[in-house]
Design a protein around this motif. Structure first.
Motif, PDB file in Angstrom:
ATOM      1  N   UNK A 112      37.926  -2.091 -28.225  1.00  0.00           N
ATOM      2  CA  UNK A 112      39.208  -1.865 -27.552  1.00  0.00           C
ATOM      3  C   UNK A 112      39.598  -3.079 -26.719  1.00  0.00           C
ATOM      4  N   UNK A 113      38.657  -3.622 -25.970  1.00  0.00           N
ATOM      5  CA  UNK A 113      38.975  -4.796 -25.141  1.00  0.00           C
ATOM      6  C   UNK A 113      39.373  -5.992 -26.007  1.00  0.00           C
ATOM      7  N   UNK A 114      38.801  -6.103 -27.185  1.00  0.00           N
ATOM      8  CA  UNK A 114      39.193  -7.178 -28.103  1.00  0.00           C
ATOM      9  C   UNK A 114      40.605  -6.945 -28.626  1.00  0.00           C
ATOM     10  N   UNK A 115      40.926  -5.704 -28.968  1.00  0.00           N
ATOM     11  CA  UNK A 115      42.243  -5.375 -29.521  1.00  0.00           C
ATOM     12  C   UNK A 115      43.360  -5.601 -28.505  1.00  0.00           C
ATOM     13  N   UNK A 120      47.097  -6.318 -22.155  1.00  0.00           N
ATOM     14  CA  UNK A 120      46.286  -5.274 -21.545  1.00  0.00           C
ATOM     15  C   UNK A 120      46.935  -4.721 -20.282  1.00  0.00           C
ATOM     16  N   UNK A 121      46.909  -3.403 -20.128  1.00  0.00           N
ATOM     17  CA  UNK A 121      47.411  -2.781 -18.913  1.00  0.00           C
ATOM     18  C   UNK A 121      46.514  -3.182 -17.740  1.00  0.00           C
ATOM     19  N   UNK A 122      47.096  -3.295 -16.566  1.00  0.00           N
ATOM     20  CA  UNK A 122      46.364  -3.790 -15.395  1.00  0.00           C
ATOM     21  C   UNK A 122      45.571  -2.660 -14.731  1.00  0.00           C
ATOM     22  N   UNK A 150      35.140   0.485 -19.912  1.00  0.00           N
ATOM     23  CA  UNK A 150      33.940   1.316 -19.854  1.00  0.00           C
ATOM     24  C   UNK A 150      33.535   1.581 -18.410  1.00  0.00           C
ATOM     25  N   UNK A 151      34.448   1.333 -17.500  1.00  0.00           N
ATOM     26  CA  UNK A 151      34.175   1.511 -16.068  1.00  0.00           C
ATOM     27  C   UNK A 151      33.702   2.916 -15.709  1.00  0.00           C
ATOM     28  N   UNK A 320      42.242   5.600 -23.281  1.00  0.00           N
ATOM     29  CA  UNK A 320      43.376   5.505 -22.354  1.00  0.00           C
ATOM     30  C   UNK A 320      43.900   4.072 -22.276  1.00  0.00           C
ATOM     31  N   UNK A 321      43.001   3.095 -22.163  1.00  0.00           N
ATOM     32  CA  UNK A 321      43.420   1.693 -22.098  1.00  0.00           C
ATOM     33  C   UNK A 321      44.072   1.262 -23.406  1.00  0.00           C
ATOM     34  N   UNK A 322      43.539   1.712 -24.538  1.00  0.00           N
ATOM     35  CA  UNK A 322      44.118   1.365 -25.841  1.00  0.00           C
ATOM     36  C   UNK A 322      45.545   1.881 -25.949  1.00  0.00           C
TER      37      UNK A 322
END
Length: 370
Positions: A112-115, A120-122, A150-151, A320-322
């Motif tokens: 997800x972080x790569x995509x 990216x949302x803040x 992954x927090x 959620x981030x995606x």
């Protein structure tokens, strides 16, 4: 020591229901935070109410810790005997339960972080580099830094530390008369005070992180104490009465916290009491003939919801981030509902695709040590 057989199936089913509900409430809280952060307009009063009522995932993580300590102690009492305690078997049982899905969800977070790396949302944007990833790989993220989306997995560091600490205490004091549940609770409370004092002298952040780890360890040990001593505790008339009103107590804490009338640490202490009272209430009102003991659609749903709680908890941050990074919303409510529903549904599906196979694999591994 209490008899494990005094914990009836209706208590187990109610705990499974709570595990699932708490996981969903954590998702709702984080989804609300991201929904409002990803929206440029100012926060309205309605959103403010939602934020304080639903937007504190920490409430429900506290509930998870109390339930975790309770369930681990019951598990220990089932495998324990009067002559020996196998730390090896205990830790293998714990780690094979928690780590496989943890690392699968970590891979999802990396993808997800790569995509979303260019849009990216803040939110949860700390630790998106090698050191954050290394912390996650060694499961020490709550003592150092978490990796991006992954927090929410910070609590897994705590769980593993509490598993290990409890296992060590059980090994050292197995043949002694020292009550491990009370010793662990006192150890965590005194240890947290010592590290807080050290932090005030040095301002070294790691010491503060250990302070929080041990402070929340006392929450975990509240569950252990309830599992170990619930028969004696429930002999106290005042506690029996108070435990009946655990839900009202929880609502009072939420309302008081909404108006910021309670210091955070007093709020945390209140939550320890509330969730411990919840478990005591379940046990006090347990009945082998109750509806929650029958094999019905409801009890099966409770069991399935309990199983789904872990995958829901682990993967919701990535989902959620995606979504927040790729979809533009004109309303915080639409974003909130989509984030929440997608996370819960995907977590429910992961229950059958990932969680149940992992649990079956764990059972096969443990048979080799019996």
């Amino acid at each position: 020591m209490t008899n494990v057989n005094t914990i009836t199936q209706d208590v187990v089913n109610k705990i499974d229901l709570c595990r699932g509900v708490f996981a969903i409430l954590v998702v709702i809280a984080h989804a609300l935070d991201v929904a409002t952060v990803s929206r440029s307009s100012s926060i309205e009063s309605t959103e403010n109410i939602f934020r304080y009522v639903f937007g504190h995932g920490f409430y429900w993580v506290m509930g998870f810790f109390v339930i975790s300590g309770f369930c681990i102690q019951l598990s220990v009492q089932k495998i324990n005997n009067n002559t020996s305690f196998s730390l090896k078997y205990y830790m293998i049982a714990r780690l094979t339960r928690i780590l496989p899905l943890y690392f699968i969800a970590l891979i999802l977070a990396l993808l997800v972080e790569f995509i979303v790396r260019n849009n990216r949302v803040d939110y949860w944007n700390q630790g998106i580099h090698l050191s954050g990833l290394i912390s996650q790989i060694f499961v020490i993220q709550n003592l150092t830094e978490t990796y991006g989306c992954y927090a929410p997995s910070w609590s897994i560091t705590n769980e593993i530390c509490y598993y290990a600490l409890h296992g060590i205490f059980l090994t050292v004091f197995h043949r002694s008369k020292i009550p491990v549940p009370l010793f662990g609770l006192i150890f965590c409370l005194l240890g947290s005070c010592a590290f807080l004092y050290s932090y005030t002298l040095t301002d070294y952040k790691f010491l503060f992180n250990v302070f929080l780890l041990l402070l929340l360890g006392s929450v975990w040990y509240c569950g252990v104490v309830v599992a170990f001593y619930h028969q004696k505790i429930l002999q106290i008339y005042f506690i029996r009465i108070i435990s009946n009103y655990w839900l009202a107590m929880l609502l009072i804490v939420l309302i008081v916290d909404y108006y910021r009338m309670l210091h955070p640490q007093l709020r945390n202490l209140s939550l320890w009491i509330v969730f411990s009272a919840m478990l005591l209430s379940f046990i006090h009102h347990s009945n082998p003939r109750s509806y929650f003991c029958r094999k019905t659609v409801l009890t099966n749903f409770c069991k399935e919801l309990g199983i789904s709680s872990y995958p829901i908890y682990l993967i919701h941050g990535s989902l959620i981030i995606l979504l927040a990074s790729n979809i533009v919303f004109d309303s915080w409510l639409k974003a909130w509902l989509l984030f929440s529903l997608t996370s819960v549904i995907c977590g429910w599906l992961a229950k059958d695709i990932l969680e149940k196979p992992v649990m079956n694999w764990k059972s096969n591994v443990l048979r080799q040590f019996i």
